[in-house]
Design an enzyme around this catalytic site. Structure first.
Site, PDB file in Angstrom:
ATOM      1  N   GLN A 141      39.946  53.617  26.817  1.00 50.94           N
ATOM      2  CA  GLN A 141      41.148  53.229  27.575  1.00 50.94           C
ATOM      3  C   GLN A 141      41.817  52.012  26.948  1.00 50.94           C
ATOM      4  O   GLN A 141      41.234  50.917  26.956  1.00 50.94           O
ATOM      5  CB  GLN A 141      40.748  52.896  29.022  1.00 50.94           C
ATOM      6  N   GLY A 142      43.026  52.163  26.448  1.00 49.18           N
ATOM      7  CA  GLY A 142      43.746  51.060  25.810  1.00 49.18           C
ATOM      8  C   GLY A 142      44.834  50.503  26.703  1.00 49.18           C
ATOM      9  O   GLY A 142      46.031  50.737  26.462  1.00 49.18           O
ATOM     10  N   TYR A 143      44.432  49.772  27.736  1.00 50.30           N
ATOM     11  CA  TYR A 143      45.398  49.128  28.627  1.00 50.30           C
ATOM     12  C   TYR A 143      45.502  47.628  28.297  1.00 50.30           C
ATOM     13  O   TYR A 143      46.554  47.140  27.911  1.00 50.30           O
ATOM     14  CB  TYR A 143      44.959  49.294  30.089  1.00 50.30           C
ATOM     15  N   SER A 144      44.368  46.898  28.489  1.00 53.77           N
ATOM     16  CA  SER A 144      44.416  45.432  28.412  1.00 53.77           C
ATOM     17  C   SER A 144      44.734  44.935  27.007  1.00 53.77           C
ATOM     18  O   SER A 144      44.333  45.536  26.012  1.00 53.77           O
ATOM     19  CB  SER A 144      43.072  44.846  28.832  1.00 53.77           C
ATOM     20  N   GLU A 168      40.686  55.036  38.719  1.00 51.50           N
ATOM     21  CA  GLU A 168      39.683  54.166  38.106  1.00 51.50           C
ATOM     22  C   GLU A 168      38.837  53.473  39.168  1.00 51.50           C
ATOM     23  O   GLU A 168      37.650  53.250  38.990  1.00 51.50           O
ATOM     24  CB  GLU A 168      40.388  53.121  37.221  1.00 51.50           C
ATOM     25  N   SER A 217      40.445  42.748  38.543  1.00 51.68           N
ATOM     26  CA  SER A 217      39.518  41.721  39.030  1.00 51.68           C
ATOM     27  C   SER A 217      39.520  41.700  40.563  1.00 51.68           C
ATOM     28  O   SER A 217      40.456  42.168  41.217  1.00 51.68           O
ATOM     29  CB  SER A 217      39.926  40.349  38.492  1.00 51.68           C
ATOM     30  N   ASN A 218      38.457  41.127  41.139  1.00 53.83           N
ATOM     31  CA  ASN A 218      38.354  41.111  42.603  1.00 53.83           C
ATOM     32  C   ASN A 218      39.454  40.279  43.242  1.00 53.83           C
ATOM     33  O   ASN A 218      39.873  40.558  44.369  1.00 53.83           O
ATOM     34  CB  ASN A 218      36.952  40.630  43.017  1.00 53.83           C
ATOM     35  N   GLU A 219      39.953  39.269  42.519  1.00 50.31           N
ATOM     36  CA  GLU A 219      41.089  38.492  43.075  1.00 50.31           C
ATOM     37  C   GLU A 219      42.322  39.405  43.178  1.00 50.31           C
ATOM     38  O   GLU A 219      43.047  39.373  44.181  1.00 50.31           O
ATOM     39  CB  GLU A 219      41.408  37.286  42.177  1.00 50.31           C
TER      40      GLU A 219
HETATM   41  C1  LIG Z   1      33.195  44.546  30.515  1.00 51.25           C
HETATM   42  C2  LIG Z   1      34.666  44.823  30.569  1.00 51.25           C
HETATM   43  C3  LIG Z   1      35.132  46.066  30.204  1.00 51.25           C
HETATM   44  C4  LIG Z   1      36.501  46.325  30.184  1.00 51.25           C
HETATM   45  N1  LIG Z   1      36.937  47.541  29.730  1.00 51.25           N
HETATM   46  C5  LIG Z   1      38.273  47.765  29.590  1.00 51.25           C
HETATM   47  C6  LIG Z   1      38.747  48.967  28.980  1.00 51.25           C
HETATM   48  O1  LIG Z   1      37.970  49.854  28.602  1.00 51.25           O
HETATM   49  N2  LIG Z   1      40.071  49.115  28.802  1.00 51.25           N
HETATM   50  C7  LIG Z   1      40.973  48.182  29.217  1.00 51.25           C
HETATM   51  O2  LIG Z   1      42.161  48.402  29.039  1.00 51.25           O
HETATM   52  N3  LIG Z   1      40.556  47.009  29.780  1.00 51.25           N
HETATM   53  C8  LIG Z   1      39.226  46.788  29.973  1.00 51.25           C
HETATM   54  N4  LIG Z   1      38.776  45.606  30.529  1.00 51.25           N
HETATM   55  C9  LIG Z   1      39.758  44.570  30.830  1.00 51.25           C
HETATM   56  C10 LIG Z   1      39.921  44.274  32.307  1.00 51.25           C
HETATM   57  O3  LIG Z   1      40.708  45.242  32.913  1.00 51.25           O
HETATM   58  C11 LIG Z   1      40.555  42.868  32.394  1.00 51.25           C
HETATM   59  O4  LIG Z   1      39.574  41.950  31.931  1.00 51.25           O
HETATM   60  C12 LIG Z   1      40.966  42.515  33.791  1.00 51.25           C
HETATM   61  O5  LIG Z   1      42.056  43.289  34.188  1.00 51.25           O
HETATM   62  C13 LIG Z   1      41.328  41.010  33.906  1.00 51.25           C
HETATM   63  O6  LIG Z   1      42.263  40.664  32.936  1.00 51.25           O
HETATM   64  P1  LIG Z   1      42.018  39.406  31.947  1.00 51.25           P
HETATM   65  O7  LIG Z   1      40.653  39.521  31.387  1.00 51.25           O
HETATM   66  O8  LIG Z   1      43.167  39.351  31.008  1.00 51.25           O
HETATM   67  O9  LIG Z   1      42.021  38.141  32.890  1.00 51.25           O
HETATM   68  P2  LIG Z   1      43.306  37.401  33.480  1.00 51.25           P
HETATM   69  O10 LIG Z   1      44.281  38.412  33.981  1.00 51.25           O
HETATM   70  O11 LIG Z   1      43.781  36.394  32.498  1.00 51.25           O
HETATM   71  O12 LIG Z   1      42.682  36.672  34.740  1.00 51.25           O
HETATM   72  C14 LIG Z   1      41.911  35.463  34.612  1.00 51.25           C
HETATM   73  C15 LIG Z   1      41.480  35.041  36.019  1.00 51.25           C
HETATM   74  O13 LIG Z   1      42.647  34.763  36.817  1.00 51.25           O
HETATM   75  C16 LIG Z   1      42.642  35.567  37.989  1.00 51.25           C
HETATM   76  N5  LIG Z   1      44.024  36.008  38.293  1.00 51.25           N
HETATM   77  C17 LIG Z   1      44.923  36.506  37.422  1.00 51.25           C
HETATM   78  N6  LIG Z   1      46.087  36.799  38.051  1.00 51.25           N
HETATM   79  C18 LIG Z   1      45.895  36.495  39.357  1.00 51.25           C
HETATM   80  C19 LIG Z   1      46.722  36.580  40.528  1.00 51.25           C
HETATM   81  N7  LIG Z   1      47.968  37.098  40.480  1.00 51.25           N
HETATM   82  N8  LIG Z   1      46.200  36.187  41.715  1.00 51.25           N
HETATM   83  C20 LIG Z   1      44.920  35.705  41.793  1.00 51.25           C
HETATM   84  N9  LIG Z   1      44.107  35.571  40.719  1.00 51.25           N
HETATM   85  C21 LIG Z   1      44.584  35.970  39.517  1.00 51.25           C
HETATM   86  C22 LIG Z   1      41.769  36.761  37.654  1.00 51.25           C
HETATM   87  O14 LIG Z   1      41.206  37.334  38.806  1.00 51.25           O
HETATM   88  C23 LIG Z   1      40.717  36.139  36.753  1.00 51.25           C
HETATM   89  O15 LIG Z   1      39.725  35.554  37.545  1.00 51.25           O
HETATM   90  C24 LIG Z   1      37.424  45.324  30.593  1.00 51.25           C
HETATM   91  C25 LIG Z   1      36.933  44.075  31.006  1.00 51.25           C
HETATM   92  C26 LIG Z   1      35.583  43.821  30.995  1.00 51.25           C
HETATM   93  C27 LIG Z   1      35.094  42.459  31.409  1.00 51.25           C
END
Ligand SMILES: Cc1cc2nc3c(=O)[nH]c(=O)nc-3n(C[C@H](O)[C@H](O)[C@H](O)COP(=O)(O)OP(=O)(O)OC[C@H]3O[C@@H](n4cnc5c(N)ncnc54)[C@H](O)[C@@H]3O)c2cc1C
Length: 393
Positions: A126-129, A245, A378-380
């Site tokens: 999955q290429g989202y992030s 998902e 994320s849970n937030e």
């Molecule tokens: C083990 C693992 C596997 C993954 N696999 C995939 C994958 O296969 N494909 C893919 O595309 N992605 C994948 N991800 C990415 C995952 O979807 C992102 O890590 C996630 O969406 C959080 O984005 P970020 O890491 O950029 O953190 P950020 O978005 O930068 O967030 C950092 C912190 O700020 C908080 N935050 C951010 N915005 C808000 C808000 N509006 N309100 C309150 N709090 C906020 C977050 O909860 C977090 O605690 C994976 C992540 C992990 C850890």
């Protein structure tokens, strides 16, 4: 509201349980027990066994191999698999790309990709992030520029789970202009990982394991025939996929199995001359956790009853994701507390309990499970969704 399984559902559960007892290979189950990572071949081996049985894609329409199971049967199946210690089914093809193609794909895309996903011929990721675009996914920057019958894709994805095993990646890319609303300029592409210009680099997690990657695209040519839905309609596809998902992140069956392991261990482990399980403080924590898990499974049954009645899932999916992952993390914390110094990877053999698979895998697993409250939104972010959907904030 009916929180009990019907007689037919109980018969179904017993059938699945018996089948798993006979068909889940011991060597795969042992890897789960030892908290080991699975190779591509091992993941596909389990996929192939379920595909042969016709149980690999129950939610798909019959014409593509689905078997008309309702939401309760699907849940029972997943819970039984988790409880039995079956390897996880990699969701990217079966539970993400497949449903997307069924909903939005062209006839050719369906005919080509769906049987291959079903049979486990292609491994998907999955290429989202992207760096800086995780929670704020719509800000993604990977660009796809149209050139005749193909796009030229340049950019970077990150945290891409199992990209090092993958044959294909589905990607959100930016095809629109900078002055457009950011959600409107996104398209959804299917990209062959063997295309020149793609580089996969490992990201090692804090348990020392390699399950996620960075994926770089340097002028990668992708046929326009591999775009799903209209150009600029990728956000509609993305939202549809995200709801799929999060359907199965609570992992109640797996947590039940882990709780039983913890109890077994606490009955063997001694503290102050008696089994740890008889220690009042430990018992208190263990009981609270068991009550939390029971409450979660009741919440889940309530949710299933709504689905049975034809109601579309709403904020409940976020509630289950938050509570399910919190409980998974609490379990790993209590396991670490129960094992004490034995949970150190190089712990000396204690006299209280023999060094065993349970304690050997705990520290890496504890570290690895910090991920559960981050991935799949994320849970937030889930709390924000609940606030919007339930409270109208
Ligand atoms: C083990 C693992 C596997 C993954 N696999 C995939 C994958 O296969 N494909 C893919 O595309 N992605 C994948 N991800 C990415 C995952 O979807 C992102 O890590 C996630 O969406 C959080 O984005 P970020 O890491 O950029 O953190 P950020 O978005 O930068 O967030 C950092 C912190 O700020 C908080 N935050 C951010 N915005 C808000 C808000 N509006 N309100 C309150 N709090 C906020 C977050 O909860 C977090 O605690 C994976 C992540 C992990 C850890």
């Amino acid at each position: 509201m009916d929180l009990n399984y019907s007689p037919d559902e109980i018969t179904f559960r017993d059938t699945v349980r018996a089948w798993l007892g006979e068909n889940l290979p011991a060597e795969l189950r042992e890897k789960i027990v030892a908290y080991d990572h699975f190779t591509r071949d091992e993941l596909l081996a389990w996929h192939h066994i379920l595909a042969r049985k016709g149980w690999i894609a129950p939610a798909w329409p019959r014409e593509w191999g689905g078997n008309n199971w309702g939401p309760v049967q699907r849940y029972i199946f997943e819970e039984e698999c988790g409880y039995a210690g079956a390897p996880p089914l990699v969701p990217f093809g079966l539970a993400m790309c497949g449903p997307v193609l069924i909903r939005f794909g062209t006839a050719q895309q369906k005919a080509h990709f769906l049987p291959r996903i079903y049979n486990g011929d292609d491994f998907w990721c999955q290429g989202y992030s992207e760096p800086g675009s995780g929670s704020d996914l719509a800000s993604l920057k990977t660009r796809a520029v149209r050139s005749g019958d193909h796009y030229v894709v340049t950019g970077q994805k990150t945290w891409t789970t199992l990209a090092h095993y993958a044959d294909w990646i589905f990607c959100l890319v930016r095809t629109g202009e900078a002055d457009q609303k950011k959600q409107d300029g996104i398209s959804f592409l299917l990209i062959d990982m063997k295309t020149p210009g793609i580089t996969v680099r490992p990201l090692v997690l804090m348990d020392g394991g390699h399950e996620v990657n960075e994926v770089f695209f340097d002028e990668v040519k992708v046929p326009t025939a591999n775009r799903v839905h209209d150009e600029g309609a990728g956000w509609t596809v993305a939202k549809f996929l995200l709801s799929h998902e999060r359907m199965n992140t609570a992992r109640i069956g797996t947590s039940r199995r882990e709780l039983e392991r913890l109890k077994e261990f606490a009955a063997r482990q001694r503290k102050n001359g008696r089994p740890l399980i008889e220690d009042p403080r430990f018992r208190d924590k263990l009981t609270r956790l068991e009550v939390e898990l029971t409450a979660l499974s009741i919440t889940n049954l309530r949710f299933l009853d709504q689905l049975r009645g034809g109601r579309a899932p709403g904020a409940e999916i976020s509630m289950l994701k938050i509570r399910g992952t919190e409980i998974q993390q609490m379990l790993t914390e209590l396991m670490m507390q129960a094992a004490g110094p034995l949970a150190q990877p190089l712990a000396p053999l204690g006299e209280a309990v023999d060094f065993d698979l349970f304690t050997a895998g705990l520290a890496p697993r504890y570290a690895n499970f910090r991920k559960t409250s981050i991935y799949a939104g994320s849970n937030e972010i889930q709390r924000n969704i609940i606030a919007k959907m339930s409270l109208g904030l």
